[in-house]
Design an enzyme around this catalytic site. Structure first.
Site, PDB file in Angstrom:
ATOM      1  N   TRP A  31       0.726  -1.321  -0.090  1.00 31.97           N
ATOM      2  CA  TRP A  31       0.096  -0.074   0.212  1.00 31.97           C
ATOM      3  C   TRP A  31       0.877   1.171   0.036  1.00 31.97           C
ATOM      4  O   TRP A  31       0.295   2.391   0.071  1.00 31.97           O
ATOM      5  CB  TRP A  31      -0.793  -0.042   1.399  1.00 31.97           C
ATOM      6  CG  TRP A  31      -0.324  -0.378   2.393  1.00 31.97           C
ATOM      7  CD1 TRP A  31       0.380   0.460   3.306  1.00 31.97           C
ATOM      8  CD2 TRP A  31      -0.355  -1.657   3.215  1.00 31.97           C
ATOM      9  NE1 TRP A  31       0.887  -0.170   4.375  1.00 31.97           N
ATOM     10  CE2 TRP A  31       0.519  -1.438   4.402  1.00 31.97           C
ATOM     11  CE3 TRP A  31      -0.692  -2.948   2.604  1.00 31.97           C
ATOM     12  CZ2 TRP A  31       0.656  -2.643   4.977  1.00 31.97           C
ATOM     13  CZ3 TRP A  31      -0.331  -3.979   3.322  1.00 31.97           C
ATOM     14  CH2 TRP A  31       0.425  -3.939   4.804  1.00 31.97           C
ATOM     15  N   GLU A  44      -5.562   0.857   5.706  1.00 33.87           N
ATOM     16  CA  GLU A  44      -5.655   1.353   7.018  1.00 33.87           C
ATOM     17  C   GLU A  44      -6.883   0.596   7.802  1.00 33.87           C
ATOM     18  O   GLU A  44      -6.681   0.322   8.941  1.00 33.87           O
ATOM     19  CB  GLU A  44      -5.960   2.826   6.992  1.00 33.87           C
ATOM     20  CG  GLU A  44      -4.886   3.992   6.498  1.00 33.87           C
ATOM     21  CD  GLU A  44      -3.713   3.744   7.451  1.00 33.87           C
ATOM     22  OE1 GLU A  44      -3.689   3.417   8.683  1.00 33.87           O
ATOM     23  OE2 GLU A  44      -2.581   4.220   7.060  1.00 33.87           O
ATOM     24  N   GLN A  49      -5.949  -3.520  14.534  1.00 35.44           N
ATOM     25  CA  GLN A  49      -5.726  -4.482  15.271  1.00 35.44           C
ATOM     26  C   GLN A  49      -5.422  -5.608  14.725  1.00 35.44           C
ATOM     27  O   GLN A  49      -5.449  -6.727  15.106  1.00 35.44           O
ATOM     28  CB  GLN A  49      -7.341  -4.807  15.942  1.00 35.44           C
ATOM     29  CG  GLN A  49      -7.606  -3.598  16.864  1.00 35.44           C
ATOM     30  CD  GLN A  49      -9.022  -3.368  16.782  1.00 35.44           C
ATOM     31  OE1 GLN A  49      -9.540  -3.299  15.677  1.00 35.44           O
ATOM     32  NE2 GLN A  49      -9.777  -3.079  17.970  1.00 35.44           N
ATOM     33  N   TYR A 127      -8.354   8.896  13.493  1.00 30.78           N
ATOM     34  CA  TYR A 127      -6.952   8.338  12.896  1.00 30.78           C
ATOM     35  C   TYR A 127      -6.998   7.918  11.494  1.00 30.78           C
ATOM     36  O   TYR A 127      -6.386   8.455  10.489  1.00 30.78           O
ATOM     37  CB  TYR A 127      -6.709   7.088  13.718  1.00 30.78           C
ATOM     38  CG  TYR A 127      -5.593   6.520  12.917  1.00 30.78           C
ATOM     39  CD1 TYR A 127      -4.438   6.744  13.010  1.00 30.78           C
ATOM     40  CD2 TYR A 127      -5.992   5.261  12.279  1.00 30.78           C
ATOM     41  CE1 TYR A 127      -3.157   6.013  12.172  1.00 30.78           C
ATOM     42  CE2 TYR A 127      -5.015   4.679  11.582  1.00 30.78           C
ATOM     43  CZ  TYR A 127      -3.616   5.074  11.453  1.00 30.78           C
ATOM     44  OH  TYR A 127      -2.765   4.375  10.548  1.00 30.78           O
ATOM     45  N   ASP A 145      -1.971   7.273  16.647  1.00 30.15           N
ATOM     46  CA  ASP A 145      -2.355   5.913  16.949  1.00 30.15           C
ATOM     47  C   ASP A 145      -1.668   5.344  18.208  1.00 30.15           C
ATOM     48  O   ASP A 145      -0.795   6.161  18.719  1.00 30.15           O
ATOM     49  CB  ASP A 145      -2.366   4.804  15.656  1.00 30.15           C
ATOM     50  CG  ASP A 145      -1.101   4.609  15.188  1.00 30.15           C
ATOM     51  OD1 ASP A 145      -0.044   5.382  15.812  1.00 30.15           O
ATOM     52  OD2 ASP A 145      -0.665   3.915  14.427  1.00 30.15           O
ATOM     53  N   CYS A 209      17.731   5.743  16.711  1.00 26.65           N
ATOM     54  CA  CYS A 209      16.725   6.593  16.450  1.00 26.65           C
ATOM     55  C   CYS A 209      17.144   7.885  16.008  1.00 26.65           C
ATOM     56  O   CYS A 209      18.081   8.488  16.577  1.00 26.65           O
ATOM     57  CB  CYS A 209      15.990   6.922  17.941  1.00 26.65           C
ATOM     58  SG  CYS A 209      14.689   8.008  17.857  1.00 26.65           S
TER      59      CYS A 209
HETATM   60 FE1  SF4 Z   1      11.940   6.111  21.415  1.00 30.11          FE
HETATM   61 FE2  SF4 Z   1      14.290   5.700  21.978  1.00 30.11          FE
HETATM   62 FE3  SF4 Z   1      13.972   7.333  19.845  1.00 30.11          FE
HETATM   63 FE4  SF4 Z   1      13.162   8.062  22.449  1.00 30.11          FE
HETATM   64  S1  SF4 Z   1      15.299   8.001  21.675  1.00 30.11           S
HETATM   65  S2  SF4 Z   1      11.937   8.274  20.379  1.00 30.11           S
HETATM   66  S3  SF4 Z   1      12.657   6.059  23.465  1.00 30.11           S
HETATM   67  S4  SF4 Z   1      13.592   5.036  20.237  1.00 30.11           S
END
Ligand code: SF4
Length: 364
Positions: A31, A44, A49, A127, A145, A209
């Site tokens: 998608w 979506e 779920q 959402y 969400d 991250c």
């Molecule tokens: Fe999530 Fe870690 Fe990024 Fe913070 S640093 S948003 S806890 S992955």
């Protein structure tokens, strides 16, 4: 509550990092290869779920059978449900088709572009409206969400139950403040993707991250502790009495029920059933059959193997009975089918368990 904002001076950089991370790391999902609002909307609804990995095969089969909103709107409902079977939560499929019919009649076959019109369609909540409008039409609506809420709770070190309405509204405002207005579709998907693949419920991979620098939970060393556990709704024990009527030709009666005590699953074919509250299920089902079908039971009830079934917070004990009758009652919105064929129909798992108990009792 701490302020749920990234400093204005940092926002451009925060957004750039998220968008470039998404461009490089996003999963290749069917998608995501389309801008067709029907297919985005369908995905979506299926993803509500249900896990991504489980949805892919259903999605591909469904779009092959119903390639556009017109095909879905004009299909027999049973056909739609058969192609939904296995995904569960069948009201989603019913609502999907009802919305498709409205889109054909009121919106010239195109998913509406206005938020309020989208929200007015069956099965479309805040959402889903925001997700479809942003991804298909680049409309500036932020999604919220469970995945996005978890990311935000950690970014801002927010404690407490996120689903409390006042908290959820604050999270919606925070999501809207972060939204990259020029790329709302990619932005929303980036936030959801981060929650699904990096900022996961357990063991978030903070080293990977893109916005770690701004994350308060990471700084405080409490990322894994957030979000706080939700207060669970206490589960309720329910007994359902069900009747498998069986005629001399091995045929049984299935009906559709639309909610209320007897509805194991709204809109699905099911055996006549009723919640037995505080009394013997045998008496409850006998009285029900007499009243609804004018069937005099006279003790002609054979108890079948009981089964357990769980629906959200309800722990259901199924107490089915086999009732041999000379002739099946003829009533509206009922179907007469060979008992042996029931398990292969588009039915709920609860109905399937009852059919299996009846079939083993009659030696099939
Ligand atoms: Fe999530 Fe870690 Fe990024 Fe913070 S640093 S948003 S806890 S992955």
């Amino acid at each position: 509550m701490s302020t749920l904002k990234i400093p204005a001076k940092d926002l451009p950089k925060f957004r750039r990092r998220m968008l470039s991370w998404f461009a490089n790391r996003k999963r290749d999902l069917p998608w995501r290869r389309t801008k067709d609002s029907y297919r985005i909307w369908l995905s979506e609804i299926m993803l509500q779920q249900t896990r991504v990995a489980a949805v892919i095969a259903y999605y591909e089969r469904f779009v092959e059978k119903f390639p556009d909103v017109h095909a879905l709107a004009s299909a027999p409902t049973d056909h739609v449900l058969v192609n939904w079977a296995g995904l569960g939560y069948y009201s989603r499929a019913k609502n999907l088709q009802s919305a498709a019919k409205e889109i054909v009649v009121r919106h010239s076959g195109e998913f509406p572009r206005e938020y309020e019109s989208a929200l007015a369609l069956p099965g479309i909540g805040r959402y889903t409206a925001a997700a479809v409008l942003s991804i298909a039409y680049q409309a500036p609506h932020a999604v919220l969400d469970g995945n996005v809420a978890r990311v935000l709770a950690r970014l801002f070190a927010l404690h407490g139950d996120l689903r409390v309405p006042a908290t959820w509204r604050k999270l919606e405002a925070a999501a809207q403040q972060l939204l990259a207005q020029k790329f709302p579709g990619d932005w929303n998907q980036a936030m959801m993707e981060l929650g699904a693949t990096v900022c996961t419920p357990k063991s978030p991979r903070c080293d990977e991250c893109p916005v770690e620098k701004w994350c308060r939970a990471r700084k405080l060393g409490i990322a894994e502790k957030l979000p706080s556990a939700r207060k669970k709704r206490a589960s309720v024990d329910v007994t359902m009495a069900a009747a498998v009527l069986l005629d001399p030709r091995g045929r049984s009666l299935l009906i559709r029920q639309l909610g209320g005590d007897g509805a194991l699953f709204s809109h699905m074919w099911q055996f006549p059933a009723l919640e037995a509250v505080g009394t013997d299920s045998r008496l409850v089902i006998a009285a029900y059959l007499e009243e609804k079908f004018r069937l005099a039971i006279n003790g002609n009830l054979l108890a079948l193997a009981t089964a357990r079934h769980t629906v959200t917070f309800r722990n259901i004990r199924l107490e089915p009975y086999l009732v041999r009758v000379a002739r099946l009652p003829r009533i509206a919105d009922a179907s007469i089918v060979a008992l042996a064929e029931v398990p292969s129909m588009s039915i709920s798992n609860a109905t399937r368990k009852i059919a299996d108990a009846a079939l083993s009792s009659v030696g099939q």
